[in-house]
Design a protein around this motif. Sequence first.
Motif: not given
Length: 137
Positions: A95-96, A102-104
């Motif tokens: 998740l990290a 994707h720079e979320y």
Amino acid sequence: MEAGGSKRKFRSAAWAHFERKLIGGKWKAICNDCKKALGGETKNGTRHLLDHMKTCLHKKQKNIKKSLLQPTKVTDEAMVLGTYHFNQDHARKELAIMITLHEYPLSIVDHVGFRRYSCALQPLFKVVSGTQLRMIS
């Protein structure tokens, strides 16, 4: 774990799955999974504790929940079902990586939609908060 007043340590593997407590003036071994109280006096030995570990229904349920069937493609026409073991730490790390790649925003994990989606994919996955995620990555 030490016996009451004695310097001798408990060496049986059973004591990793039980907590020894003094209840009503008698030592009891409390199962960490089902909380059943069994004899915990040193004169009782640990055979009954080891036997309980093999048959404890709560422990079996925990193991079954973690074991899911995973389809594996053998050929274009055939698939085989194998065992899949869920790993919380690996899922959090992935998740990290996804968020970084994707720079979320880190706050994505706090969104209701993301939590619902994660639960639908893997009900065993416990979504961390954005603050906790900062510590993982």
